[in-house]
Design a protein around this motif. Sequence first.
Motif, short mmCIF file in Angstrom:
data_model
loop_
_atom_site.label_atom_id
_atom_site.label_comp_id
_atom_site.label_asym_id
_atom_site.label_seq_id
_atom_site.Cartn_x
_atom_site.Cartn_y
_atom_site.Cartn_z
N ASP A 69 9.37 4.91 -5.84
CA ASP A 69 8.96 3.58 -6.33
C ASP A 69 8.26 3.75 -7.69
OD1 ASP A 69 7.10 1.27 -6.77
OD2 ASP A 69 7.92 0.64 -4.84
N PRO A 70 8.57 2.90 -8.67
CA PRO A 70 7.91 2.99 -9.97
C PRO A 70 6.38 2.94 -9.89
CG PRO A 70 9.82 1.61 -10.15
CD PRO A 70 9.65 1.92 -8.69
N PHE A 71 5.82 2.21 -8.95
CA PHE A 71 4.37 2.19 -8.79
C PHE A 71 3.86 3.57 -8.37
CE2 PHE A 71 3.74 -2.63 -7.77
CZ PHE A 71 3.92 -2.93 -9.10
N SER A 72 4.61 4.25 -7.52
CA SER A 72 4.21 5.58 -7.08
C SER A 72 4.38 6.60 -8.22
CB SER A 72 5.06 6.00 -5.88
OG SER A 72 4.65 7.25 -5.40
N ILE A 73 5.49 6.53 -8.91
CA ILE A 73 5.75 7.45 -10.01
C ILE A 73 4.65 7.37 -11.06
CG2 ILE A 73 7.32 7.91 -11.95
CD1 ILE A 73 9.61 7.01 -10.00
N GLN A 74 4.15 6.17 -11.32
CA GLN A 74 3.10 5.97 -12.33
C GLN A 74 1.69 6.08 -11.73
OE1 GLN A 74 3.64 5.74 -15.64
NE2 GLN A 74 5.75 6.20 -15.05
N ARG A 75 1.61 6.48 -10.47
CA ARG A 75 0.33 6.67 -9.78
C ARG A 75 -0.52 5.39 -9.75
NH1 ARG A 75 0.27 11.97 -8.58
NH2 ARG A 75 1.18 13.44 -10.02
N LEU A 76 0.15 4.28 -9.46
CA LEU A 76 -0.53 2.99 -9.39
C LEU A 76 -0.89 2.59 -7.96
CD1 LEU A 76 1.57 0.99 -12.00
CD2 LEU A 76 -0.69 2.00 -12.30
N ILE A 77 -0.55 3.42 -6.99
CA ILE A 77 -0.88 3.12 -5.60
C ILE A 77 -2.21 3.78 -5.28
CG2 ILE A 77 -0.19 3.35 -3.20
CD1 ILE A 77 2.73 3.49 -4.23
N VAL A 78 -3.20 2.96 -4.89
CA VAL A 78 -4.52 3.52 -4.59
C VAL A 78 -4.75 3.68 -3.09
CG1 VAL A 78 -5.58 2.69 -6.72
CG2 VAL A 78 -5.65 1.25 -4.69
N SER A 79 -3.95 3.01 -2.29
CA SER A 79 -4.07 3.12 -0.85
C SER A 79 -2.69 2.87 -0.24
CB SER A 79 -5.08 2.11 -0.32
OG SER A 79 -5.12 2.12 1.08
N LEU A 80 -2.34 3.69 0.75
CA LEU A 80 -1.03 3.57 1.37
C LEU A 80 -1.16 3.90 2.85
CD1 LEU A 80 2.13 3.34 0.79
CD2 LEU A 80 2.08 5.83 0.78
N THR A 81 -0.63 3.03 3.70
CA THR A 81 -0.55 3.34 5.12
C THR A 81 0.90 3.17 5.56
OG1 THR A 81 -1.04 1.09 5.84
CG2 THR A 81 -2.92 2.57 5.60
N ILE A 82 1.31 4.03 6.46
CA ILE A 82 2.65 3.96 7.05
C ILE A 82 2.47 4.07 8.56
CG2 ILE A 82 4.93 5.02 7.23
CD1 ILE A 82 4.40 6.31 4.47
N SER A 83 2.96 3.07 9.28
CA SER A 83 2.85 3.06 10.74
C SER A 83 4.21 2.79 11.35
CB SER A 83 1.89 1.96 11.20
OG SER A 83 0.61 2.14 10.62
N GLU A 84 4.56 3.58 12.36
CA GLU A 84 5.78 3.27 13.09
C GLU A 84 5.52 2.05 13.95
OE1 GLU A 84 9.12 5.36 15.96
OE2 GLU A 84 7.66 6.63 14.92
N TRP A 85 6.52 1.17 14.04
CA TRP A 85 6.33 -0.13 14.69
C TRP A 85 7.52 -0.41 15.60
CZ3 TRP A 85 8.49 -5.08 12.43
CH2 TRP A 85 8.01 -6.21 13.08
N ASP A 86 7.26 -0.97 16.75
CA ASP A 86 8.31 -1.36 17.69
C ASP A 86 8.25 -2.87 17.86
OD1 ASP A 86 10.35 -1.29 19.52
OD2 ASP A 86 9.18 -0.37 21.11
#
Length: 102
Positions: A69-86
């Motif tokens: 993601d361009p936001f990630s490439i440019q280090r613009l993400i300050v917080s990220l969570t990933i949760s598996e969901w059913d």
Amino acid sequence: MPFFIVTMTHPDGDGWKKRLPAHIAYLQTLVRTGVLRASGPVKNSPLRTGFLIFKADSRKEVEALIEKDPFSIQRLIVSLTISEWDPLFGEFASESSGVIPG
């Protein structure tokens, strides 16, 4: 194939505004491929926050997609969570495990 809920927070400002068109284009590409099922901003958040629903083979696949993601490439993400969901109920229920916890 599991679902993953991603919350991505990034500051407002010139970097965000400059990369927004590329970020949106990237997300639209993921929607067309079917891996991103829904996405949009979280309203009334102190920082700009996006909520994304992925359907992918693994968490590693989601992480790899976020890294592109361009936001990630440019280090613009300050917080990220990933949760598996059913998603047992509602719009995506037909794609859930169908197993009620308990």
